[in-house]
Motif scaffolding. Structure first.
Motif, PDB file in Angstrom:
ATOM      1  N   GLY A  83      35.018  56.229  24.154  1.00  0.00           N
ATOM      2  CA  GLY A  83      35.988  56.519  25.046  1.00  0.00           C
ATOM      3  C   GLY A  83      36.192  58.160  24.873  1.00  0.00           C
ATOM      4  O   GLY A  83      35.081  58.754  24.931  1.00  0.00           O
ATOM      5  N   ARG A  84      37.404  58.406  24.586  1.00  0.00           N
ATOM      6  CA  ARG A  84      37.755  59.883  24.330  1.00  0.00           C
ATOM      7  C   ARG A  84      36.890  60.747  23.447  1.00  0.00           C
ATOM      8  O   ARG A  84      36.747  61.995  23.574  1.00  0.00           O
ATOM      9  CB  ARG A  84      39.319  59.911  24.119  1.00  0.00           C
ATOM     10  N   SER A  85      36.458  60.170  22.320  1.00  0.00           N
ATOM     11  CA  SER A  85      35.586  61.131  21.218  1.00  0.00           C
ATOM     12  C   SER A  85      34.475  61.408  21.913  1.00  0.00           C
ATOM     13  O   SER A  85      34.148  62.618  21.238  1.00  0.00           O
ATOM     14  CB  SER A  85      35.603  60.029  20.074  1.00  0.00           C
ATOM     15  N   ARG A  86      33.831  60.963  22.867  1.00  0.00           N
ATOM     16  CA  ARG A  86      32.599  61.568  23.299  1.00  0.00           C
ATOM     17  C   ARG A  86      31.705  61.671  22.345  1.00  0.00           C
ATOM     18  O   ARG A  86      30.908  62.629  22.022  1.00  0.00           O
ATOM     19  CB  ARG A  86      32.850  62.851  23.927  1.00  0.00           C
ATOM     20  N   GLY A  87      31.465  60.645  21.209  1.00  0.00           N
ATOM     21  CA  GLY A  87      30.618  60.834  20.153  1.00  0.00           C
ATOM     22  C   GLY A  87      29.621  59.684  20.070  1.00  0.00           C
ATOM     23  O   GLY A  87      29.716  58.915  21.034  1.00  0.00           O
ATOM     24  N   LEU A  88      28.741  59.726  19.309  1.00  0.00           N
ATOM     25  CA  LEU A  88      27.645  58.562  19.223  1.00  0.00           C
ATOM     26  C   LEU A  88      28.370  57.490  18.372  1.00  0.00           C
ATOM     27  O   LEU A  88      28.005  56.120  18.748  1.00  0.00           O
ATOM     28  CB  LEU A  88      26.399  58.929  18.512  1.00  0.00           C
ATOM     29  N   THR A  89      29.636  57.795  17.479  1.00  0.00           N
ATOM     30  CA  THR A  89      30.462  56.950  17.083  1.00  0.00           C
ATOM     31  C   THR A  89      31.779  57.393  17.498  1.00  0.00           C
ATOM     32  O   THR A  89      31.970  58.684  17.726  1.00  0.00           O
ATOM     33  CB  THR A  89      30.182  56.540  15.661  1.00  0.00           C
ATOM     34  N   PRO A  90      32.814  56.610  17.288  1.00  0.00           N
ATOM     35  CA  PRO A  90      34.153  57.105  17.403  1.00  0.00           C
ATOM     36  C   PRO A  90      34.516  58.438  16.433  1.00  0.00           C
ATOM     37  O   PRO A  90      35.519  59.166  16.956  1.00  0.00           O
ATOM     38  CB  PRO A  90      35.187  56.076  17.134  1.00  0.00           C
ATOM     39  N   THR A  91      33.562  58.721  15.612  1.00  0.00           N
ATOM     40  CA  THR A  91      33.818  59.746  14.561  1.00  0.00           C
ATOM     41  C   THR A  91      32.904  60.841  14.549  1.00  0.00           C
ATOM     42  O   THR A  91      33.131  62.234  14.084  1.00  0.00           O
ATOM     43  CB  THR A  91      34.176  59.236  13.227  1.00  0.00           C
ATOM     44  N   MET A  92      31.613  60.711  14.860  1.00  0.00           N
ATOM     45  CA  MET A  92      30.561  61.404  14.934  1.00  0.00           C
ATOM     46  C   MET A  92      29.973  61.750  16.312  1.00  0.00           C
ATOM     47  O   MET A  92      29.934  60.860  16.890  1.00  0.00           O
ATOM     48  CB  MET A  92      29.708  60.913  13.623  1.00  0.00           C
ATOM     49  N   MET A  93      29.622  63.081  16.315  1.00  0.00           N
ATOM     50  CA  MET A  93      28.413  63.353  17.335  1.00  0.00           C
ATOM     51  C   MET A  93      27.172  64.127  16.910  1.00  0.00           C
ATOM     52  O   MET A  93      27.367  64.675  15.765  1.00  0.00           O
ATOM     53  CB  MET A  93      29.142  64.405  18.402  1.00  0.00           C
ATOM     54  N   ALA A  94      26.081  63.799  17.885  1.00  0.00           N
ATOM     55  CA  ALA A  94      24.834  64.462  17.210  1.00  0.00           C
ATOM     56  C   ALA A  94      24.285  65.111  18.344  1.00  0.00           C
ATOM     57  O   ALA A  94      24.342  64.628  19.508  1.00  0.00           O
ATOM     58  CB  ALA A  94      24.098  63.393  16.443  1.00  0.00           C
ATOM     59  N   GLY A  95      23.380  66.041  17.923  1.00  0.00           N
ATOM     60  CA  GLY A  95      22.476  66.431  19.014  1.00  0.00           C
ATOM     61  C   GLY A  95      21.524  67.458  18.535  1.00  0.00           C
ATOM     62  O   GLY A  95      21.317  68.145  17.065  1.00  0.00           O
ATOM     63  N   PHE A  96      20.763  68.246  19.355  1.00  0.00           N
ATOM     64  CA  PHE A  96      19.541  69.270  19.234  1.00  0.00           C
ATOM     65  C   PHE A  96      19.821  70.535  19.492  1.00  0.00           C
ATOM     66  O   PHE A  96      20.649  70.811  20.426  1.00  0.00           O
ATOM     67  CB  PHE A  96      18.333  68.587  19.699  1.00  0.00           C
ATOM     68  N   GLN A  97      19.511  71.690  18.883  1.00  0.00           N
ATOM     69  CA  GLN A  97      19.673  72.970  19.280  1.00  0.00           C
ATOM     70  C   GLN A  97      18.485  73.471  19.247  1.00  0.00           C
ATOM     71  O   GLN A  97      17.688  73.502  18.133  1.00  0.00           O
ATOM     72  CB  GLN A  97      20.603  73.728  18.380  1.00  0.00           C
ATOM     73  N   TYR A  98      18.012  74.376  20.102  1.00  0.00           N
ATOM     74  CA  TYR A  98      16.854  74.897  20.370  1.00  0.00           C
ATOM     75  C   TYR A  98      16.823  76.335  20.197  1.00  0.00           C
ATOM     76  O   TYR A  98      17.659  77.106  20.824  1.00  0.00           O
ATOM     77  CB  TYR A  98      16.115  74.633  21.600  1.00  0.00           C
ATOM     78  N   LEU A  99      15.954  76.903  19.631  1.00  0.00           N
ATOM     79  CA  LEU A  99      15.848  78.600  19.531  1.00  0.00           C
ATOM     80  C   LEU A  99      14.576  78.982  19.910  1.00  0.00           C
ATOM     81  O   LEU A  99      13.549  78.630  19.159  1.00  0.00           O
ATOM     82  CB  LEU A  99      16.397  78.969  18.102  1.00  0.00           C
ATOM     83  N   ALA A 100      14.387  79.845  20.913  1.00  0.00           N
ATOM     84  CA  ALA A 100      12.833  80.565  21.178  1.00  0.00           C
ATOM     85  C   ALA A 100      12.632  81.335  20.056  1.00  0.00           C
ATOM     86  O   ALA A 100      13.728  81.764  19.504  1.00  0.00           O
ATOM     87  CB  ALA A 100      13.017  80.855  22.495  1.00  0.00           C
ATOM     88  N   PRO A 101      11.463  81.722  19.956  1.00  0.00           N
ATOM     89  CA  PRO A 101      11.336  82.873  18.952  1.00  0.00           C
ATOM     90  C   PRO A 101      12.003  84.057  19.367  1.00  0.00           C
ATOM     91  O   PRO A 101      12.021  84.547  20.296  1.00  0.00           O
ATOM     92  CB  PRO A 101       9.532  83.153  19.216  1.00  0.00           C
ATOM     93  N   GLY A 102      12.731  84.593  18.187  1.00  0.00           N
ATOM     94  CA  GLY A 102      13.365  85.780  18.321  1.00  0.00           C
ATOM     95  C   GLY A 102      14.923  85.429  18.672  1.00  0.00           C
ATOM     96  O   GLY A 102      15.744  86.283  18.757  1.00  0.00           O
ATOM     97  N   ALA A 103      15.165  84.210  19.177  1.00  0.00           N
ATOM     98  CA  ALA A 103      16.341  83.949  19.787  1.00  0.00           C
ATOM     99  C   ALA A 103      17.441  83.695  18.891  1.00  0.00           C
ATOM    100  O   ALA A 103      17.160  83.526  17.449  1.00  0.00           O
ATOM    101  CB  ALA A 103      16.513  82.904  20.765  1.00  0.00           C
ATOM    102  N   ARG A 104      18.856  84.163  18.943  1.00  0.00           N
ATOM    103  CA  ARG A 104      19.762  83.880  17.978  1.00  0.00           C
ATOM    104  C   ARG A 104      21.201  83.385  18.854  1.00  0.00           C
ATOM    105  O   ARG A 104      21.331  83.628  19.868  1.00  0.00           O
ATOM    106  CB  ARG A 104      20.108  84.980  17.351  1.00  0.00           C
ATOM    107  N   THR A 105      22.077  82.670  18.323  1.00  0.00           N
ATOM    108  CA  THR A 105      23.250  81.936  18.746  1.00  0.00           C
ATOM    109  C   THR A 105      24.031  83.208  18.359  1.00  0.00           C
ATOM    110  O   THR A 105      24.064  84.009  17.383  1.00  0.00           O
ATOM    111  CB  THR A 105      23.711  81.088  18.149  1.00  0.00           C
ATOM    112  N   GLU A 106      25.377  83.215  19.465  1.00  0.00           N
ATOM    113  CA  GLU A 106      26.233  84.181  19.063  1.00  0.00           C
ATOM    114  C   GLU A 106      27.251  83.600  17.972  1.00  0.00           C
ATOM    115  O   GLU A 106      27.305  82.659  17.765  1.00  0.00           O
ATOM    116  CB  GLU A 106      27.475  84.229  20.510  1.00  0.00           C
TER     117      GLU A 106
END
Length: 186
Positions: A83-106
């Motif tokens: 429902g509203r949680s948009r999680g894999l379970t009602p309390t948790m969400m999971a995912g992957f983050q990709y960083l190319a060589p030299g890349a950085r997140t803000e």
């Protein structure tokens, strides 16, 4: 002594003859439930598997497109049954983050806590102004409300898997994100 009630939907039966009064209260985004214990429970969340071999090409393509950040991609997964949680379970969400060589997140922060597992590559994260170096197999934690960013310092792609408590916060209506800049402690 108490007894555990078996939940089943009895709303129609309980509301019978009260429809007019209930309509006076209900609106476009407001509904009356007469005794929550007499409603159907949420559907159970089903077990699932996410195939990394299917996710990796998507991450690479999103990073190439650079629509959010250059050389960075992030995908999260959810189960519609939460429902509203948009999680894999009602309390948790999971995912992957990709960083190319030299890349950085803000640099950013959010009121959800995150636990990261380094699937591939090497780099570092600035968490609360302190630098933490990581490589494949390492696990690191970003507490809630702490500014952080991640950078790939290697010659190959870096991939992080993270699990957050954003589902719980989303259900409570208090999930927040902030983008910020601050100094790094050496």
């Amino acid at each position: 002594m108490s007894k555990l009630l078996s939940r089943r939907d009895r709303q129609e039966e309980i509301r019978k003859g009260l429809e007019g009064m209930i309509k006076e209260i209900e609106g476009e985004d407001l509904r009356v439930v007469t005794f929550m214990e007499y409603t159907e429970p949420s559907p159970p969340v089903k077990p699932k598997i996410i195939k990394f071999s299917n996710v990796l090409p998507l991450l690479r393509r999103l990073a190439e497109m650079g629509r959010v950040e250059k050389g960075v991609a992030k995908v999260m997964f959810y189960s519609p049954s939460t429902g509203r949680s948009r999680g894999l379970t009602p309390t948790m969400m999971a995912g992957f983050q990709y960083l190319a060589p030299g890349a950085r997140t803000e640099p950013h922060s959010h009121n959800m806590a995150s636990i990261y597992i380094v699937v591939k590559g090497e780099g570092s994260s600035i968490i609360g102004g302190e630098v933490f170096s990581w490589s494949e197999g390492d696990v690191f934690v970003v507490p809630a409300n702490i500014e952080h960013s991640h950078m790939n310092e290697g010659q190959e792609e870096a991939i992080l898997f993270d699990v957050t408590d954003s589902g719980l916060l989303e259900n409570m209506g208090i999930l927040e994100f902030r983008q910020e800049m601050s100094e790094v402690k050496k």
